[in-house]
Write an enzyme that holds these catalytic residues in place. Structure first.
Site, PDB file in Angstrom:
ATOM      1  N   ARG A 126      71.211  96.675  46.468  1.00  0.00           N
ATOM      2  CA  ARG A 126      70.129  97.623  46.732  1.00  0.00           C
ATOM      3  C   ARG A 126      70.380  98.444  48.002  1.00  0.00           C
ATOM      4  NH1 ARG A 126      65.698  92.964  45.903  1.00  0.00           N
ATOM      5  NH2 ARG A 126      67.559  91.717  46.369  1.00  0.00           N
ATOM      6  N   GLN A 139      81.174  81.148  47.818  1.00  0.00           N
ATOM      7  CA  GLN A 139      80.547  81.122  46.497  1.00  0.00           C
ATOM      8  C   GLN A 139      81.378  82.056  45.619  1.00  0.00           C
ATOM      9  OE1 GLN A 139      76.812  83.211  46.209  1.00  0.00           O
ATOM     10  NE2 GLN A 139      76.140  82.085  44.398  1.00  0.00           N
TER      11      GLN A 139
END
Ligand code: UD1
Ligand code: CA
Length: 456
Positions: free
Chosen positions: A18, A78
């Site tokens: 975003r 991750q």
């Protein structure tokens, strides 16, 4: 109450879609430091025993920033951004067997204060199994909503995309900051979180409903919304910046600084300001600035990486760049730029001057328009001006060059050789005079003194 030892997992692997950015979101700056640095600083303040950061593959710069703040930081990667629960799992080897409390912090929540983490810790020390920091949002858009039962007990968290109309109308929101009594409870809850939801992600927030179903003690700690603003967009980054600036201004005013128009003064996360300092309107202070007692910073200054001694006066319209050190009572005036230079006690550099890679001795006076010519196109060179020297206006000091103590440089000189102490040096073309020349010219052109056309 004894304090449990505590480990914190800071999530920073999100891409920040975003933000529309190539830079990892947590690297965007707030008050001159990356978002992540603010979160780590708050965590360090709460004397957390061990901090783990979860980053995405290829985020080396995030790792560098994080380690600079905490050399003992453990970094986990991750592999894919599959949600906040999945991100926490990446650090599982650090907390699974950990008997103390485990906090989960989001790297995009930079206004978080140490006191709030301490409040969360107290609930865990008091026996809570899971604690969520919540807040009342004036605009809850984008946040997970906290679901309470009639008695006000925390039952679960609903992400906005999965919320019903009624749930969306709730304004009590999840800050994203959570604590777990120990690593085993967290690991067990994580193992049961699925991704059957609107985003197809593993939501850490699902841990709350699972904990309640297990009969665990899940608690809510309220906080101020201004403190847990999550930065997901550039507009939210600007909102966080405004809130952080307001906080930094309040802090220096509480410490004894006068800000005539606080809303026009911009500070950095590490700005240090002494007592009885006055900062006039429209001043920008970047990282690494220390301002001593009784200093006046006049309007429209831009200051980065500078140390300003007690009783110094700076500006208006001065630019102090990194490596500037002003001694006590030094004066730096309008349209002066200084970098990598010491200006010793009581020295004056008052007008239209560039001092770079230099030292100016105590009580020396540097005249208007002086330039240290520090760069020859290949390398930087130093200029040393001795104590009590007088540099006449419009002097070029071609570095490397030394001006001895008490020496005097005639205005308009180009000085390229060292000048001994107490000598006069000047290098300027001798003045020529032609008596009556101007009068003859005017006569020829038929003009009065001071006459002429006014331009078009
Ligand atoms: C999250 C919470 C929401 C809360 C809000 C508070 C979840 C599911 N939702 O929403 O309830 O109100 O924060 O600001 O937790 N991250 C990873 N790996 C991932 C996904 C995220 O490391 O796979 C990191 C991000 O870098 C970020 C943090 O986790 O620092 C939060 O992720 P974000 O996507 O911003 O969550 P929100 O939608 O804001
Ligand atoms: Ca967020």
């Amino acid at each position: 109450m004894t304090q449990n030892s505590v480990l914190a997992v800071v999530l920073a692997a999100g891409k920040g879609a975003r933000m529309k950015t190539e830079l990892p979101k947590v690297m965007h700056a707030l008050a001159g430091a990356p978002l992540l640095a603010h979160v780590l600083t708050a965590a360090k303040g709460a004397s957390i025993d061990r901090i783990c950061a979860v980053i995405a593959p290829g985020m080396e710069e995030v790792e560098v920033v994080a380690r600079a703040l905490d050399p003992d930081l453990a970094v986990f990667v991750q592999a894919e951004p599959q949600g906040t629960a999945d991100a926490v799992k990446a650090a599982q080897s650090a907390f699974a067997g950990f008997a103390g409390s485990v906090l989960v912090l989001y790297g995009d929540t930079p206004l978080l204060r140490t006191e709030t983490l301490n409040r969360l810790r107290r609930e865990l020390d008091d026996g809570a199994d899971l604690v969520v920091i919540g807040f009342e949002a004036s605009d809850p858009t984008g946040y997970g909503r906290l679901l309470l039962d009639d008695g006000g007990t925390l039952m679960g968290i609903r992400e906005e995309k999965d919320a019903s109309e009624t749930e969306r109308a709730l304004t009590l929101c999840n800050s994203g900051i959570m604590g777990f009594r120990n690593g085993k409870i967290l690991a067990d809850l994580l193992s049961r979180i699925g991704n059957a939801n609107a985003k197809g992600e593993f939501y850490l927030t699902d841990a709350v409903a699972l904990a309640r179903a297990d009969g665990l003690d899940a608690r809510l700690v309220p906080s101020e919304g201004s403190e847990v603003l999550g930065v997901n967009s550039r507009a939210e980054l600007a909102q966080a910046e405004a809130a952080m600036q307001a906080r930094l201004r309040r802090e220096i005013m509480a410490g004894g600084a006068t800000l005539i128009a606080p809303e026009t003064v911009f500070l950095s996360h590490d700005t240090k300001v002494g007592k009885d300092v006055t900062i006039e309107p429209n001043v920008i202070i970047g990282p690494g600035v220390v301002i001593g007692d009784n200093v006046t910073i006049r309007g429209f200054c831009h200051i980065v990486g500078a140390n300003i001694g007690a009783n110094a006066v700076v500006g208006p319209f001065a630019r102090l760049r990194p490596g500037t050190a002003l001694g006590p009572k030094a004066h730096v005036g309008n349209f002066v730029e200084i970098k990598q230079a010491e200006i010793a006690e009581g020295a004056k550099v008052n007008h239209l001057t560039y001092i770079g890679d230099a030292s100016v001795g105590a009580r020396a006076n540097v005249g208007a328009g002086t330039i240290t010519c520090n760069y020859d196109g290949f390398a930087k060179h130093r200029t040393e001006i001795g104590a009590g020297a007088f540099i006449g206006s419009n002097t070029s000091l071609v570095a490397p060059v030394k001006i001895g103590e008490g020496a005097y440089i005639g205005s308009g000189s180009v000085i390229s050789k060292d000048v001994p102490a107490d000598a006069l040096a000047l290098s300027r073309a001798p003045q020529e005079e032609r008596p009556g020349w101007a009068a003859r010219l005017r006569k020829q052109r038929g003009r009065e003194r001071g006459g002429g056309n006014n331009g078009t």
